[in-house]
Design an enzyme around this catalytic site. Structure first.
Site, PDB file in Angstrom:
ATOM      1  N   LEU A  87       2.829 -55.797  -8.879  1.00  0.00           N
ATOM      2  CA  LEU A  87       3.657 -57.000  -8.888  1.00  0.00           C
ATOM      3  C   LEU A  87       4.769 -57.023  -7.843  1.00  0.00           C
ATOM      4  CD1 LEU A  87       3.850 -57.593 -12.752  1.00  0.00           C
ATOM      5  CD2 LEU A  87       2.368 -58.705 -11.066  1.00  0.00           C
ATOM      6  N   HIS A 106      -6.715 -61.866  -7.526  1.00  0.00           N
ATOM      7  CA  HIS A 106      -5.838 -62.861  -8.148  1.00  0.00           C
ATOM      8  C   HIS A 106      -6.625 -63.621  -9.210  1.00  0.00           C
ATOM      9  CE1 HIS A 106      -2.338 -65.457  -8.357  1.00  0.00           C
ATOM     10  NE2 HIS A 106      -3.195 -66.450  -8.515  1.00  0.00           N
ATOM     11  N   GLU A 176     -13.320 -60.093 -13.492  1.00  0.00           N
ATOM     12  CA  GLU A 176     -12.681 -59.081 -12.634  1.00  0.00           C
ATOM     13  C   GLU A 176     -13.395 -57.736 -12.755  1.00  0.00           C
ATOM     14  OE1 GLU A 176      -8.160 -60.791 -12.378  1.00  0.00           O
ATOM     15  OE2 GLU A 176      -8.522 -59.229 -13.837  1.00  0.00           O
TER      16      GLU A 176
HETATM   17  C1  GRF Z   1      -5.401 -59.079 -13.269  1.00  0.00           C
HETATM   18  O1  GRF Z   1      -5.679 -60.230 -13.991  1.00  0.00           O
HETATM   19  C2  GRF Z   1      -5.362 -59.361 -11.788  1.00  0.00           C
HETATM   20  O2  GRF Z   1      -6.033 -60.514 -11.427  1.00  0.00           O
HETATM   21  C3  GRF Z   1      -3.891 -59.567 -11.512  1.00  0.00           C
HETATM   22  O3  GRF Z   1      -3.218 -58.767 -12.430  1.00  0.00           O
HETATM   23  C4  GRF Z   1      -4.015 -58.539 -13.575  1.00  0.00           C
HETATM   24  C5  GRF Z   1      -4.007 -57.073 -13.837  1.00  0.00           C
HETATM   25  O4  GRF Z   1      -4.646 -56.757 -15.035  1.00  0.00           O
HETATM   26  N1  GRF Z   1      -3.595 -59.328 -10.132  1.00  0.00           N
HETATM   27  P1  GRF Z   1      -4.908 -55.236 -15.392  1.00  0.00           P
HETATM   28  O5  GRF Z   1      -3.561 -54.529 -15.387  1.00  0.00           O
HETATM   29  O6  GRF Z   1      -5.834 -54.690 -14.380  1.00  0.00           O
HETATM   30  O7  GRF Z   1      -5.511 -55.264 -16.770  1.00  0.00           O
END
Ligand code: GRF
Length: 189
Positions: A87, A106, A176
Protein backbone atom coordinates in the site's frame (compact mmCIF):
# COMPACT_ATOMS: atom_id res chain seq x y z
CA UNK A 1 20.41 -21.15 -16.52
CA UNK A 2 20.26 -18.79 -13.53
CA UNK A 3 16.88 -18.70 -11.86
CA UNK A 4 14.94 -15.43 -12.10
CA UNK A 5 14.63 -14.06 -8.58
CA UNK A 6 11.45 -12.37 -7.39
CA UNK A 7 10.86 -10.04 -4.48
CA UNK A 8 7.26 -9.82 -3.32
CA UNK A 9 6.15 -6.61 -1.57
CA UNK A 10 3.04 -6.95 0.61
CA UNK A 11 1.43 -4.93 3.42
CA UNK A 12 -1.45 -7.09 4.62
CA UNK A 13 -3.01 -10.53 4.57
CA UNK A 14 -0.89 -11.56 1.65
CA UNK A 15 -3.11 -14.28 0.19
CA UNK A 16 -1.74 -13.38 -3.25
CA UNK A 17 1.83 -13.30 -1.98
CA UNK A 18 1.40 -16.73 -0.41
CA UNK A 19 -0.19 -18.09 -3.55
CA UNK A 20 2.77 -16.84 -5.61
CA UNK A 21 5.26 -18.34 -3.15
CA UNK A 22 3.54 -21.73 -3.44
CA UNK A 23 3.22 -21.53 -7.23
CA UNK A 24 6.97 -21.04 -7.74
CA UNK A 25 8.13 -23.46 -5.05
CA UNK A 26 8.77 -26.27 -7.53
CA UNK A 27 9.87 -24.02 -10.41
CA UNK A 28 13.28 -24.67 -11.94
CA UNK A 29 13.32 -21.21 -13.51
CA UNK A 30 11.88 -18.81 -10.95
CA UNK A 31 12.37 -18.43 -7.20
CA UNK A 32 11.07 -16.05 -4.58
CA UNK A 33 14.12 -14.33 -3.08
CA UNK A 34 12.33 -12.58 -0.25
CA UNK A 35 9.16 -10.89 0.90
CA UNK A 36 9.29 -7.24 1.87
CA UNK A 37 6.68 -5.70 4.14
CA UNK A 38 6.26 -2.25 5.63
CA UNK A 39 4.25 -3.71 8.53
CA UNK A 40 5.81 -6.07 11.02
CA UNK A 41 2.40 -7.31 12.20
CA UNK A 42 1.09 -8.02 8.70
CA UNK A 43 -0.11 -11.66 8.48
CA UNK A 44 2.08 -12.21 5.41
CA UNK A 45 5.21 -11.76 7.55
CA UNK A 46 4.39 -14.86 9.57
CA UNK A 47 3.00 -16.94 6.72
CA UNK A 48 5.96 -16.27 4.42
CA UNK A 49 8.38 -17.31 7.19
CA UNK A 50 6.33 -20.48 7.68
CA UNK A 51 6.83 -21.21 3.97
CA UNK A 52 10.56 -20.88 4.49
CA UNK A 53 10.86 -17.57 2.64
CA UNK A 54 13.05 -14.75 3.96
CA UNK A 55 11.20 -11.64 5.11
CA UNK A 56 12.46 -8.09 5.49
CA UNK A 57 10.38 -5.51 7.32
CA UNK A 58 11.13 -1.90 6.47
CA UNK A 59 9.71 1.41 7.65
CA UNK A 60 7.54 3.68 5.51
CA UNK A 61 10.47 6.08 5.57
CA UNK A 62 12.67 3.35 4.07
CA UNK A 63 10.14 2.95 1.26
CA UNK A 64 10.02 6.67 0.56
CA UNK A 65 13.75 7.21 0.54
CA UNK A 66 14.32 4.06 -1.59
CA UNK A 67 17.91 3.48 -0.52
CA UNK A 68 17.36 0.60 1.91
CA UNK A 69 14.96 -1.28 -0.34
CA UNK A 70 17.33 -0.83 -3.29
CA UNK A 71 20.17 -2.23 -1.20
CA UNK A 72 18.03 -5.19 -0.13
CA UNK A 73 17.03 -5.98 -3.72
CA UNK A 74 20.63 -5.68 -4.92
CA UNK A 75 22.09 -7.79 -2.11
CA UNK A 76 19.53 -10.53 -2.78
CA UNK A 77 20.09 -10.42 -6.56
CA UNK A 78 16.46 -9.61 -7.32
CA UNK A 79 15.46 -9.51 -11.00
CA UNK A 80 11.74 -8.71 -10.70
CA UNK A 81 9.47 -7.16 -8.08
CA UNK A 82 5.87 -8.24 -7.60
CA UNK A 83 3.47 -6.08 -5.60
CA UNK A 84 0.70 -7.99 -3.86
CA UNK A 85 -1.36 -5.66 -1.73
CA UNK A 86 1.54 -3.28 -1.07
CA UNK A 87 0.00 0.00 0.00
CA UNK A 88 2.92 2.42 -0.33
CA UNK A 89 3.97 4.32 -3.41
CA UNK A 90 6.98 2.81 -5.16
CA UNK A 91 9.80 5.36 -5.28
CA UNK A 92 11.04 6.69 -8.62
CA UNK A 93 14.58 5.41 -8.00
CA UNK A 94 13.37 1.82 -7.70
CA UNK A 95 11.25 2.12 -10.87
CA UNK A 96 14.32 3.39 -12.74
CA UNK A 97 16.38 0.51 -11.38
CA UNK A 98 13.74 -2.04 -12.49
CA UNK A 99 12.22 -0.67 -15.73
CA UNK A 100 9.18 -2.79 -16.70
CA UNK A 101 10.22 -5.24 -14.02
CA UNK A 102 7.82 -4.19 -11.27
CA UNK A 103 4.34 -5.68 -11.55
CA UNK A 104 1.18 -4.85 -9.59
CA UNK A 105 -2.31 -6.30 -9.33
CA UNK A 106 -5.35 -4.08 -8.93
CA UNK A 107 -8.85 -5.35 -8.04
CA UNK A 108 -10.76 -3.56 -10.82
CA UNK A 109 -10.76 -3.22 -14.57
CA UNK A 110 -8.41 -0.25 -14.86
CA UNK A 111 -8.58 2.60 -15.78
CA UNK A 112 -11.87 2.34 -13.89
CA UNK A 113 -11.66 2.57 -10.10
CA UNK A 114 -7.93 3.16 -9.87
CA UNK A 115 -5.74 5.93 -8.48
CA UNK A 116 -4.68 7.18 -5.08
CA UNK A 117 -6.88 5.96 -2.25
CA UNK A 118 -8.61 3.32 -4.38
CA UNK A 119 -7.73 0.02 -2.79
CA UNK A 120 -9.40 -2.90 -1.03
CA UNK A 121 -13.05 -2.50 -0.09
CA UNK A 122 -13.20 1.04 -1.40
CA UNK A 123 -12.86 -0.24 -4.95
CA UNK A 124 -15.61 -2.83 -4.60
CA UNK A 125 -17.96 -0.41 -2.81
CA UNK A 126 -17.60 2.11 -5.63
CA UNK A 127 -18.17 -0.59 -8.25
CA UNK A 128 -21.38 -1.72 -6.51
CA UNK A 129 -22.61 1.83 -5.91
CA UNK A 130 -22.28 2.56 -9.60
CA UNK A 131 -24.25 -0.59 -10.47
CA UNK A 132 -21.57 -1.88 -12.79
CA UNK A 133 -22.43 -5.03 -14.70
CA UNK A 134 -18.90 -6.38 -14.44
CA UNK A 135 -15.67 -5.95 -12.54
CA UNK A 136 -12.38 -7.78 -12.55
CA UNK A 137 -8.64 -7.51 -12.05
CA UNK A 138 -5.78 -5.77 -13.81
CA UNK A 139 -2.17 -6.86 -13.80
CA UNK A 140 0.09 -4.01 -14.88
CA UNK A 141 3.61 -2.65 -14.81
CA UNK A 142 4.29 0.01 -12.22
CA UNK A 143 5.16 3.55 -13.17
CA UNK A 144 5.27 6.73 -11.12
CA UNK A 145 1.49 7.23 -11.08
CA UNK A 146 -0.79 5.01 -8.99
CA UNK A 147 -2.41 2.33 -11.21
CA UNK A 148 -1.39 3.94 -14.50
CA UNK A 149 1.41 1.70 -15.75
CA UNK A 150 1.11 -0.36 -18.93
CA UNK A 151 -1.57 -3.04 -18.66
CA UNK A 152 -0.31 -6.61 -19.04
CA UNK A 153 -3.55 -8.59 -18.58
CA UNK A 154 -7.13 -8.15 -17.38
CA UNK A 155 -9.70 -10.73 -16.28
CA UNK A 156 -13.38 -9.91 -15.80
CA UNK A 157 -16.27 -11.33 -13.78
CA UNK A 158 -19.99 -10.59 -14.01
CA UNK A 159 -21.78 -8.78 -11.20
CA UNK A 160 -25.10 -10.35 -10.24
CA UNK A 161 -28.17 -8.46 -9.07
CA UNK A 162 -27.73 -10.00 -5.63
CA UNK A 163 -24.00 -9.17 -5.42
CA UNK A 164 -22.72 -8.02 -2.02
CA UNK A 165 -19.39 -6.62 -0.96
CA UNK A 166 -18.40 -10.03 0.39
CA UNK A 167 -19.37 -12.02 -2.71
CA UNK A 168 -17.63 -9.54 -5.00
CA UNK A 169 -14.49 -9.64 -2.86
CA UNK A 170 -14.50 -13.43 -3.07
CA UNK A 171 -14.91 -13.41 -6.85
CA UNK A 172 -12.07 -10.94 -7.26
CA UNK A 173 -9.73 -12.87 -4.97
CA UNK A 174 -10.52 -16.05 -6.89
CA UNK A 175 -9.63 -14.36 -10.18
CA UNK A 176 -6.42 -13.03 -8.63
CA UNK A 177 -5.37 -16.39 -7.25
CA UNK A 178 -6.14 -18.16 -10.53
CA UNK A 179 -4.27 -15.72 -12.72
CA UNK A 180 -1.56 -13.67 -11.01
CA UNK A 181 1.13 -16.38 -10.67
CA UNK A 182 0.73 -17.64 -14.23
CA UNK A 183 0.84 -14.12 -15.71
CA UNK A 184 4.03 -13.42 -13.72
CA UNK A 185 5.44 -16.70 -15.02
CA UNK A 186 4.71 -15.63 -18.61
CA UNK A 187 6.40 -12.26 -18.14
CA UNK A 188 9.51 -13.83 -16.65
CA UNK A 189 10.04 -16.60 -19.17
C1 GRF B 1 -5.73 -7.69 -3.68
O1 GRF B 1 -7.10 -7.62 -3.88
C2 GRF B 1 -4.99 -6.92 -4.74
O2 GRF B 1 -5.72 -6.72 -5.90
C3 GRF B 1 -4.75 -5.58 -4.10
O3 GRF B 1 -4.63 -5.83 -2.73
C4 GRF B 1 -5.32 -7.02 -2.38
C5 GRF B 1 -4.38 -7.85 -1.57
O4 GRF B 1 -5.01 -8.98 -1.05
N1 GRF B 1 -3.64 -4.92 -4.71
P1 GRF B 1 -4.14 -10.08 -0.32
O5 GRF B 1 -3.40 -9.39 0.82
O6 GRF B 1 -3.21 -10.65 -1.32
O7 GRF B 1 -5.13 -11.08 0.19
Amino acid sequence: MKKQRLAIFASGTGSNALNIIRFFKQSKLVEVGFVLSNKNDAPIVKSALQEGVEVEVVSNQDVESAQRIMELCASKSIDYIVLAGFLRKIPKELIEQYPNKIVNIHPSLLPKYGGKGMYGERVHKAVLENREKESGITIHFVNEEFDQGKIIAQFACAIDNSETLETLQQKIHKLEHENYPSVINTILL
